[in-house]
Design an enzyme around this catalytic site. Structure first.
Site, PDB file in Angstrom:
ATOM      1  N   TYR B 222       2.341  49.405 -87.239  1.00 55.53           N
ATOM      2  CA  TYR B 222       1.670  48.160 -86.916  1.00 55.53           C
ATOM      3  C   TYR B 222       2.670  47.245 -86.226  1.00 55.53           C
ATOM      4  CZ  TYR B 222      -1.514  49.677 -90.664  1.00 55.53           C
ATOM      5  OH  TYR B 222      -2.376  50.382 -91.449  1.00 55.53           O
ATOM      6  N   HIS B 230      -4.040  45.656 -86.103  1.00 56.70           N
ATOM      7  CA  HIS B 230      -4.383  47.067 -86.216  1.00 56.70           C
ATOM      8  C   HIS B 230      -3.168  47.872 -85.791  1.00 56.70           C
ATOM      9  CE1 HIS B 230      -8.592  46.770 -87.074  1.00 56.70           C
ATOM     10  NE2 HIS B 230      -8.807  45.979 -86.045  1.00 56.70           N
ATOM     11  N   LYS B 263      -5.203  55.049 -80.892  1.00 55.79           N
ATOM     12  CA  LYS B 263      -3.775  55.012 -81.165  1.00 55.79           C
ATOM     13  C   LYS B 263      -3.036  55.897 -80.183  1.00 55.79           C
ATOM     14  CE  LYS B 263      -4.533  54.545 -86.104  1.00 55.79           C
ATOM     15  NZ  LYS B 263      -5.064  53.201 -86.003  1.00 55.79           N
TER      16      LYS B 263
END
Lengths: 130, 300
Positions: B222, B230, B263
């Protein structure tokens, strides 16, 4: 693809396949194989450059427009010595790309002739906004 | 001087080769301080007021081995071996230290006798004073009969496991070397040092890291506190910078997963290790870690 062919021929095959895929399938413009080469484990490695038909990621400043991208073709199968190590990627960024290049596109060629494309950023980077 | 965060390490297993070490933080203030330092951990204790659920948990806070090592090496924490009475390691420790423990026990007993005698003599003197048989502040005459009466009334505490274990723990903590032993054990048993250097490098760049198994990686990172941001990175286990090629099948599957969970798939390796660590202190030259972030290009 003939696994018994010499490594230099294999690189030519990869470059040609990715070039055709970008021009005819992905509709890229001005795709050329760069002259600069680096010898990695006895194999000559060159990059391709080209312009995608539209902006690939919205992180890039709009003033630059659609920039030229660097493409590195590699083989998916790994029974050759050509390995994508971290040292290899660092050499590609420092020797084959312009200074301050943030990303290259890894073009992974599969045994069935398809190519998948992945961004490789130097360092830790945020994911692109959709 | 501010007290250090106390990390208690539970040691399970009997053999040096199959040890499981779990670093835990029990004090709530220490949990808060660790979070402010960027170590979040995972609460693992049952909440006493709502014991039949496991959505909301309480202390202890379970740490990753890398988090415990980082807290120790940056000087914020001390490491303590949490005594588990059933651990056979305790038996070994007691056997090793038998003589010194017996001597310590004996001297403690004699000291207790001395203090009791002193107290009882003083009580006797005060009693005589109050009865008027002795002038105020007067000296007590030496009387062997009184002495033998006092001796026979002394309380003898027999050696028991609670007192032995508390002596053992205070002796071990005085030695100070137990910290380094546990850390060495943790490093050897849990993750390799490369993974720790990846952790340290990302921490230096301001990221907060948590276990990443949910997203197919070693850590997720993070850009700040997990409650505010997020995570946008899944970090893979370290590979050898010079010799190990990136597994392209893992790359494609990891990057595809990364697209659906938003991600980046990050892989790293140690370019050079800095100066060798003779002891567990900060290295003089920092290690150089190289990262690459990979995501699907969106076409093809």
């Amino acid at each position: 693809m003939d696994p018994c062919s010499s490594d230099g021929d294999d690189r030519l095959y990869l470059e040609e396949l990715v070039e055709k895929s970008l021009i005819h399938l992905q509709l890229w413009k001005d795709v050329v194989v760069e002259d600069k080469l680096v010898v990695w484990k006895g194999v000559p490695v060159r990059l391709l450059t080209g312009c995608p038909p539209h902006v690939l990621s919205h992180d890039e400043k709009p003033a630059d427009g659609i920039g030229r991208e660097y493409i590195l073709p590699v083989n998916m199968t790994q029974y050759k010595e050509e390995q994508v190590t971290l040292a290899f990627l660092d050499i590609v960024f420092s020797e084959l790309c312009a200074k301050d290049t943030k990303r290259i596109i890894l073009a992974i060629v599969n045994t069935d002739g398809t190519v998948v494309f992945y961004f490789v950023y130097n360092g830790v980077h945020k994911p692109k906004r959709n | 001087m501010v007290n250090k965060i106390r990390i208690s390490v539970v040691v399970q297993g009997t053999d040096a080769s199959d040890l499981v070490l779990t670093p835990l933080i029990f004090k709530l203030e220490d949990v808060e301080r660790a979070r402010k330092l960027g170590v979040c951990g995972i609460l693992a204790g049952t909440l006493p007021t709502a014991a039949q659920q496991n959505m909301f948990l309480s202390v202890p806070l379970k740490l990753m081995a890398e988090e415990a090592i980082w807290l120790f090496l940056s000087g914020h924490a001390e490491v303590v071996h949490l005594r588990s009475p059933t651990s056979s390691l305790i038996g070994n420790l007691i056997k090793e230290n038998l003589e010194s423990l017996q001597a310590a026990n004996e001297s403690k007993l004699q000291e207790s006798f001395r203090l009791q005698r002193q107290f009882k003599v003083e009580q006797h003197r005060l009693k005589l004073e109050s009865l008027g048989r002795l002038p105020p502040g007067g000296e007590l005459p030496h009387d062997p009969q009184i002495d033998s009466l006092i001796d026979s009334s002394l309380f003898v505490e027999t050696a028991n496991s609670s007192s032995i274990l508390s002596k053992l723990s205070s002796k071990q903590q005085q030695d100070g070397c137990i910290d380094a032993q546990i850390i060495n054990c943790m490093i050897a048993n849990y993750s390799n040092w490369d993974n720790y250097l990846l952790y340290q490098s990302l921490r230096e760049n301001g990221y907060v890291l948590s276990p990443g198994a949910r997203f197919g990686g070693l850590y997720i990172a993070y850009p700040g506190d997990p409650l505010r941001y997020h995570s946008h990175i899944t970090v893979q286990p370290a590979i050898d910078y010079y010799k190990e090629g990136i597994d392209l099948t893992l790359l494609t599957s990891g990057a595809r997963l990364g697209t659906s969970v938003k991600k980046m798939w990050v892989i790293g390796g140690v370019k050079n290790y800095g100066t060798k660590q003779e002891e567990l202190r900060k290295p003089k030259a920092p290690a150089d870690v190289s990262f690459f972030s990979i995501e699907w290009a969106g076409f093809g």
